[in-house]
Design a protein around this motif. Structure first.
Motif, PDB file in Angstrom:
ATOM      1  N   LEU A   1     -11.801 -15.571  -2.687  1.00  0.00           N
ATOM      2  CA  LEU A   1     -11.477 -14.794  -3.888  1.00  0.00           C
ATOM      3  C   LEU A   1     -12.451 -13.645  -4.090  1.00  0.00           C
ATOM      4  CD1 LEU A   1     -10.477 -17.747  -6.199  1.00  0.00           C
ATOM      5  CD2 LEU A   1      -8.968 -15.907  -5.407  1.00  0.00           C
ATOM      6  N   THR A   2     -13.724 -13.858  -3.804  1.00  0.00           N
ATOM      7  CA  THR A   2     -14.714 -12.790  -3.942  1.00  0.00           C
ATOM      8  C   THR A   2     -14.349 -11.609  -3.048  1.00  0.00           C
ATOM      9  OG1 THR A   2     -16.451 -14.359  -4.525  1.00  0.00           O
ATOM     10  CG2 THR A   2     -17.160 -12.210  -3.697  1.00  0.00           C
ATOM     11  N   ILE A   3     -13.902 -11.901  -1.838  1.00  0.00           N
ATOM     12  CA  ILE A   3     -13.482 -10.833  -0.924  1.00  0.00           C
ATOM     13  C   ILE A   3     -12.262 -10.100  -1.483  1.00  0.00           C
ATOM     14  CG2 ILE A   3     -12.490 -10.391   1.354  1.00  0.00           C
ATOM     15  CD1 ILE A   3     -14.333 -12.695   2.362  1.00  0.00           C
ATOM     16  N   HIS A   4     -11.311 -10.846  -2.027  1.00  0.00           N
ATOM     17  CA  HIS A   4     -10.129 -10.211  -2.615  1.00  0.00           C
ATOM     18  C   HIS A   4     -10.504  -9.331  -3.798  1.00  0.00           C
ATOM     19  CE1 HIS A   4      -7.272 -12.262  -0.103  1.00  0.00           C
ATOM     20  NE2 HIS A   4      -7.701 -13.453  -0.484  1.00  0.00           N
ATOM     21  N   TRP A   5     -11.387  -9.820  -4.667  1.00  0.00           N
ATOM     22  CA  TRP A   5     -11.798  -9.006  -5.825  1.00  0.00           C
ATOM     23  C   TRP A   5     -12.478  -7.725  -5.348  1.00  0.00           C
ATOM     24  CZ3 TRP A   5      -8.635 -11.534  -8.182  1.00  0.00           C
ATOM     25  CH2 TRP A   5      -8.726 -12.861  -8.614  1.00  0.00           C
ATOM     26  N   GLN A   6     -13.291  -7.830  -4.298  1.00  0.00           N
ATOM     27  CA  GLN A   6     -13.977  -6.646  -3.781  1.00  0.00           C
ATOM     28  C   GLN A   6     -12.972  -5.628  -3.237  1.00  0.00           C
ATOM     29  OE1 GLN A   6     -17.320  -5.986  -4.073  1.00  0.00           O
ATOM     30  NE2 GLN A   6     -16.575  -3.969  -3.482  1.00  0.00           N
ATOM     31  N   ARG A   7     -11.971  -6.115  -2.513  1.00  0.00           N
ATOM     32  CA  ARG A   7     -10.936  -5.212  -1.985  1.00  0.00           C
ATOM     33  C   ARG A   7     -10.190  -4.518  -3.123  1.00  0.00           C
ATOM     34  NH1 ARG A   7      -8.416  -9.309   2.516  1.00  0.00           N
ATOM     35  NH2 ARG A   7     -10.168  -9.211   3.969  1.00  0.00           N
ATOM     36  N   ALA A   8      -9.877  -5.268  -4.170  1.00  0.00           N
ATOM     37  CA  ALA A   8      -9.175  -4.679  -5.313  1.00  0.00           C
ATOM     38  C   ALA A   8     -10.053  -3.644  -6.009  1.00  0.00           C
ATOM     39  CB  ALA A   8      -8.754  -5.771  -6.290  1.00  0.00           C
ATOM     40  N   ALA A   9     -11.333  -3.960  -6.165  1.00  0.00           N
ATOM     41  CA  ALA A   9     -12.252  -3.022  -6.809  1.00  0.00           C
ATOM     42  C   ALA A   9     -12.396  -1.750  -5.972  1.00  0.00           C
ATOM     43  CB  ALA A   9     -13.608  -3.685  -7.026  1.00  0.00           C
ATOM     44  N   ASP A  10     -12.491  -1.907  -4.651  1.00  0.00           N
ATOM     45  CA  ASP A  10     -12.592  -0.740  -3.774  1.00  0.00           C
ATOM     46  C   ASP A  10     -11.334   0.125  -3.873  1.00  0.00           C
ATOM     47  OD1 ASP A  10     -15.054  -1.654  -2.966  1.00  0.00           O
ATOM     48  OD2 ASP A  10     -14.361  -2.399  -1.019  1.00  0.00           O
ATOM     49  N   ALA A  11     -10.184  -0.519  -3.915  1.00  0.00           N
ATOM     50  CA  ALA A  11      -8.930   0.226  -4.015  1.00  0.00           C
ATOM     51  C   ALA A  11      -8.820   0.918  -5.366  1.00  0.00           C
ATOM     52  CB  ALA A  11      -7.741  -0.706  -3.802  1.00  0.00           C
ATOM     53  N   SER A  12      -9.347   0.308  -6.413  1.00  0.00           N
ATOM     54  CA  SER A  12      -9.242   0.927  -7.737  1.00  0.00           C
ATOM     55  C   SER A  12     -10.106   2.175  -7.835  1.00  0.00           C
ATOM     56  CB  SER A  12      -9.626  -0.063  -8.830  1.00  0.00           C
ATOM     57  OG  SER A  12     -11.017  -0.277  -8.858  1.00  0.00           O
ATOM     58  N   THR A  13     -11.196   2.225  -7.088  1.00  0.00           N
ATOM     59  CA  THR A  13     -12.029   3.424  -7.123  1.00  0.00           C
ATOM     60  C   THR A  13     -11.390   4.552  -6.324  1.00  0.00           C
ATOM     61  OG1 THR A  13     -13.346   2.666  -5.238  1.00  0.00           O
ATOM     62  CG2 THR A  13     -14.164   2.146  -7.446  1.00  0.00           C
ATOM     63  N   LYS A  14     -10.594   4.198  -5.327  1.00  0.00           N
ATOM     64  CA  LYS A  14      -9.912   5.216  -4.524  1.00  0.00           C
ATOM     65  C   LYS A  14      -8.665   5.732  -5.217  1.00  0.00           C
ATOM     66  CE  LYS A  14     -11.473   3.261  -0.194  1.00  0.00           C
ATOM     67  NZ  LYS A  14     -11.094   2.514   0.989  1.00  0.00           N
ATOM     68  N   ARG A  15      -8.064   4.888  -6.083  1.00  0.00           N
ATOM     69  CA  ARG A  15      -6.833   5.259  -6.804  1.00  0.00           C
ATOM     70  C   ARG A  15      -5.792   5.822  -5.851  1.00  0.00           C
ATOM     71  NH1 ARG A  15      -6.821   2.474 -11.384  1.00  0.00           N
ATOM     72  NH2 ARG A  15      -8.749   2.755 -12.470  1.00  0.00           N
ATOM     73  N   ARG A  16      -5.261   4.955  -5.022  1.00  0.00           N
ATOM     74  CA  ARG A  16      -4.283   5.357  -4.020  1.00  0.00           C
ATOM     75  C   ARG A  16      -3.166   6.182  -4.641  1.00  0.00           C
ATOM     76  NH1 ARG A  16      -2.860   0.217  -0.500  1.00  0.00           N
ATOM     77  NH2 ARG A  16      -0.852   1.087  -1.059  1.00  0.00           N
ATOM     78  N   PRO A  17      -2.763   7.262  -4.001  1.00  0.00           N
ATOM     79  CA  PRO A  17      -1.763   8.162  -4.564  1.00  0.00           C
ATOM     80  C   PRO A  17      -0.383   7.533  -4.717  1.00  0.00           C
ATOM     81  CG  PRO A  17      -2.334   8.824  -2.333  1.00  0.00           C
ATOM     82  CD  PRO A  17      -3.272   7.720  -2.717  1.00  0.00           C
ATOM     83  N   ASP A  18      -0.057   6.470  -3.965  1.00  0.00           N
ATOM     84  CA  ASP A  18       1.263   5.863  -4.081  1.00  0.00           C
ATOM     85  C   ASP A  18       1.374   4.931  -5.275  1.00  0.00           C
ATOM     86  OD1 ASP A  18       1.124   3.007  -1.895  1.00  0.00           O
ATOM     87  OD2 ASP A  18      -0.529   4.151  -2.761  1.00  0.00           O
ATOM     88  N   TRP A  19       0.347   4.858  -6.111  1.00  0.00           N
ATOM     89  CA  TRP A  19       0.380   4.013  -7.314  1.00  0.00           C
ATOM     90  C   TRP A  19       0.798   4.834  -8.516  1.00  0.00           C
ATOM     91  CZ3 TRP A  19      -4.902   1.059  -7.054  1.00  0.00           C
ATOM     92  CH2 TRP A  19      -4.800   0.096  -6.071  1.00  0.00           C
ATOM     93  N   SER A  20       1.831   5.559  -8.453  1.00  0.00           N
ATOM     94  CA  SER A  20       2.202   6.404  -9.585  1.00  0.00           C
ATOM     95  C   SER A  20       2.901   5.660 -10.674  1.00  0.00           C
ATOM     96  CB  SER A  20       3.084   7.528  -9.099  1.00  0.00           C
ATOM     97  OG  SER A  20       4.117   7.043  -8.294  1.00  0.00           O
TER      98      SER A  20
END
Length: 105
Positions: free
Chosen positions: A86-105
């Protein structure tokens, strides 16, 4: 609401995540089916582990909606293995949230 989420997978969990409409709070959904653990006491144990891990990492997940899906056989993992996963999953989610992927409109 949860169309086209980003995913993080391993042998225990699949975590779906995307930015929240309410940018200040993160929200968690937990799905533990009978296929993942047959006994109710085991399903409740998994849900408690997920909620506790989320609570400890919630500050780094601000503004995210997350859904955690337990895979079959997850209950055979030790508490330490599940927390590490779970710690790894939370880290991946946090990393993705800082990048704010453009397909998340």
């Amino acid at each position: 609401m949860f169309g086209r989420p980003a995913r993080s997978r391993d042998r225990y969990f699949t975590v779906l995540f995307r930015p929240s409409e309410d940018q200040q709070r993160s929200r968690l959904g937990v799905v533990v089916s009978r296929k993942a653990e047959r006994r109710a006491v085991g399903r409740n144990r998994l849900k408690r582990l997920v909620r506790e891990s989320f609570r400890l990492h919630q500050s780094q997940l601000d503004g995210m909606d997350l859904v955690v899906l337990a895979k079959p056989g997850t209950a055979s993992g030790t508490n330490g293995e599940l927390r590490a996963s779970l710690t790894i999953h939370w880290q991946r989610a946090a990393d993705a949230s800082t990048k704010r992927r453009p397909d998340w409109s």
